[in-house]
Scaffold this motif. Structure first.
Motif, short mmCIF file in Angstrom:
data_model
loop_
_atom_site.label_atom_id
_atom_site.label_comp_id
_atom_site.label_asym_id
_atom_site.label_seq_id
_atom_site.Cartn_x
_atom_site.Cartn_y
_atom_site.Cartn_z
N PRO A 14 0.83 -1.21 0.00
CA PRO A 14 0.00 0.00 0.00
C PRO A 14 0.86 1.25 0.00
O PRO A 14 2.01 1.24 0.44
CB PRO A 14 -0.80 -0.12 1.31
CG PRO A 14 0.08 -0.94 2.20
CD PRO A 14 0.80 -1.91 1.29
N LEU A 15 0.29 2.34 -0.51
CA LEU A 15 0.94 3.65 -0.45
C LEU A 15 -0.01 4.59 0.29
O LEU A 15 -1.19 4.70 -0.06
CB LEU A 15 1.24 4.18 -1.84
CG LEU A 15 2.04 5.49 -1.91
CD1 LEU A 15 2.95 5.52 -3.13
CD2 LEU A 15 1.11 6.71 -1.95
N ASP A 16 0.49 5.24 1.32
CA ASP A 16 -0.32 6.12 2.16
C ASP A 16 -0.67 7.38 1.38
O ASP A 16 0.21 8.21 1.11
CB ASP A 16 0.46 6.47 3.43
CG ASP A 16 -0.34 7.34 4.39
OD1 ASP A 16 -1.49 7.68 4.07
OD2 ASP A 16 0.20 7.66 5.46
N PRO A 17 -1.95 7.58 1.02
CA PRO A 17 -2.31 8.77 0.22
C PRO A 17 -2.11 10.07 0.98
O PRO A 17 -2.04 11.15 0.36
CB PRO A 17 -3.78 8.54 -0.11
CG PRO A 17 -4.28 7.58 0.92
CD PRO A 17 -3.12 6.72 1.27
N SER A 18 -2.00 10.00 2.33
CA SER A 18 -1.78 11.24 3.09
C SER A 18 -0.41 11.85 2.81
O SER A 18 -0.18 13.02 3.13
CB SER A 18 -1.93 10.97 4.59
OG SER A 18 -0.88 10.14 5.08
N ARG A 19 0.50 11.07 2.20
CA ARG A 19 1.82 11.58 1.85
C ARG A 19 1.81 12.35 0.53
O ARG A 19 2.83 12.93 0.16
CB ARG A 19 2.84 10.44 1.78
CG ARG A 19 3.09 9.76 3.12
CD ARG A 19 4.20 8.73 3.02
NE ARG A 19 5.48 9.33 2.64
CZ ARG A 19 6.61 8.64 2.48
NH1 ARG A 19 6.61 7.32 2.68
NH2 ARG A 19 7.74 9.24 2.14
N THR A 25 -4.35 11.73 -5.90
CA THR A 25 -4.79 10.35 -5.69
C THR A 25 -3.78 9.37 -6.27
O THR A 25 -2.98 9.73 -7.15
CB THR A 25 -6.16 10.10 -6.34
OG1 THR A 25 -6.06 10.34 -7.76
CG2 THR A 25 -7.24 11.01 -5.74
N THR A 118 8.30 9.36 -1.65
CA THR A 118 7.14 8.53 -1.32
C THR A 118 7.08 7.30 -2.21
O THR A 118 6.86 6.17 -1.74
CB THR A 118 5.85 9.35 -1.45
OG1 THR A 118 5.87 10.42 -0.51
CG2 THR A 118 4.62 8.48 -1.22
N ASP A 121 9.89 4.87 -1.36
CA ASP A 121 9.56 4.12 -0.15
C ASP A 121 8.58 2.99 -0.49
O ASP A 121 8.69 1.87 0.02
CB ASP A 121 8.94 5.04 0.90
CG ASP A 121 9.97 5.91 1.59
OD1 ASP A 121 11.18 5.66 1.43
OD2 ASP A 121 9.56 6.87 2.28
N TRP A 122 7.61 3.29 -1.34
CA TRP A 122 6.66 2.25 -1.77
C TRP A 122 7.40 1.14 -2.51
O TRP A 122 7.11 -0.05 -2.31
CB TRP A 122 5.58 2.84 -2.69
CG TRP A 122 4.79 1.78 -3.37
CD1 TRP A 122 3.76 1.04 -2.84
CD2 TRP A 122 4.98 1.28 -4.71
NE1 TRP A 122 3.29 0.13 -3.76
CE2 TRP A 122 4.02 0.25 -4.91
CE3 TRP A 122 5.85 1.61 -5.74
CZ2 TRP A 122 3.92 -0.44 -6.12
CZ3 TRP A 122 5.75 0.92 -6.94
CH2 TRP A 122 4.80 -0.10 -7.13
#
Length: 355
Positions: A14-19, A25, A118, A121-122
């Motif tokens: 998963p990738l945190d969309p808050s980043r 999106t 980001t 990291d993903w």
């Protein structure tokens, strides 16, 4: 260990969309995304490399996610729905996960830098997902850039990746004269080259496909960053390329008395022309067994591919070669008229799978 195709493809990390910036999106790639992704990739190539080479059908083939080796895609869109980034992970072989990372070159650094961090990291997390599916303790995150693309290099260094290798992208012009008899010297008397044989249904004979795979695996065992692929993985990956053609596969053999044995193999593909220009040929793989070296096997295979390209009316033959190859490949290609068109780099990070 090889992939187990009896189990479902593992979900991407998963990738945190808050980043992401407000309103942006992230979602998996869909076949309908090919056109905007091609626009994004073209813009990236123009800025990083000076020209664009990737065709829409090549992007469509990647986004189609055919059955076979695992592929994970993430597409990042801004608040207006415009595609701004694309990251693809390909489980190339056990212990090696290949990342392609493309960001809109028009993004300012204050947006692009955290977005790249980001996505990298993903990619590390997804490499761990793929490594677990392989059952390995450590996997290699393998990505690349055009030499001189300092922004991409800055992102990689910040994520802990290091420059591992340099690759020359070489090309040789082809003319009708290359198809004429006598255009190239006669091969060594023991060397024979033939296409992969075809069965009555038009498909290659399995024995010949196994021969090509086995020859290349053995020939590249001592090459930089070689990771063993199963026959299934090898064939599936090459068939994904829209330029794939079975009649661009050759086997070189040595005839010694009554014995004939494999000596080398060449796998080629079509390199489509842009804007109505002629197609070219591209040499995906050229390998010669150690026991067959010194008799001009590689040279004969190259002559065969160049002659074939000329016969088809093509205007060039391209290939990639390790700039530091210990086999003398760069000198061989240069002697046959190949010159460097541009340079790329491999960047690596060893990722503990359960770290």
């Amino acid at each position: 260990m090889p992939l187990d195709h009896s189990v479902p493809t593992p979900l991407a990390a998963p990738l945190d969309p808050s980043r992401l910036p407000d309103g942006w999106t992230v979602a998996p790639a869909e076949p309908g995304d090919a056109a905007p992704l091609h626009v994004l990739l073209t813009a990236h190539e123009q800025v990083a490399h000076g020209s664009a080479a990737t065709l829409l059908e090549q992007v469509e083939a990647v986004v189609a996610v055919p059955e076979g080796p695992f592929r994970h895609h993430l597409v990042v869109r801004d608040a207006d729905g415009a595609v701004r980034a694309w990251a693809t992970m390909h489980d190339r072989a056990a212990g090696r996960a290949v990342l392609a990372l493309v960001l809109d070159p028009g993004l300012p650094d204050e947006v692009a830098d955290p977005l790249a961090a980001t996505l990298l990291d993903w990619a590390v997390a997804d490499a761990q997902v793929l490594g677990r599916a392989r059952g390995v303790a450590t996997t290699q995150l393998d990505t690349g850039r055009y030499a001189g693309d300092e922004r991409q290099g800055r992102w990689y260094r910040s994520a802990g990746l290091t420059h591992a290798r340099t690759w020359l992208q070489m090309s040789r012009p082809v003319t009708p004269a290359d198809a004429l008899e006598g255009a190239f010297p006669a091969p060594h008397p023991q060397v024979r080259v033939r296409r992969v044989r075809r069965a009555t249904d038009g498909m290659p004979e399995p024995h010949d496909l196994t021969t090509v795979h086995d020859v290349l695996e053995e020939a590249f065992t001592d090459h930089f960053n070689h990771r063993e692929e199963t026959l299934e993985e090898f064939l599936t990956r090459l068939r994904e390329d829209p330029g794939h053609r079975w009649d661009h596969w050759w086997i070189a053999e040595l005839a010694e008395g009554d014995a004939v044995r494999p000596a080398g193999a060449l796998v080629g593909a079509v390199n489509p022309g842009r804007d109505g220009q002629p197609d070219g040929s591209y040499l995906e793989y050229l390998g010669v067994l150690r026991t067959a070296r010194g008799r001009g096997v590689a040279t004969t295979l190259l002559h065969t591919a160049i002659t074939d390209a000329a016969t088809r009316g093509r205007d060039r033959v391209g290939l990639e070669v390790d700039a530091d190859s210990p086999t003398g490949a760069v000198d061989l290609y240069t002697s046959l008229g190949f010159t460097t068109s541009y340079v790329t780099e491999s960047w690596h990070l060893d990722v503990p799978v359960d770290g």
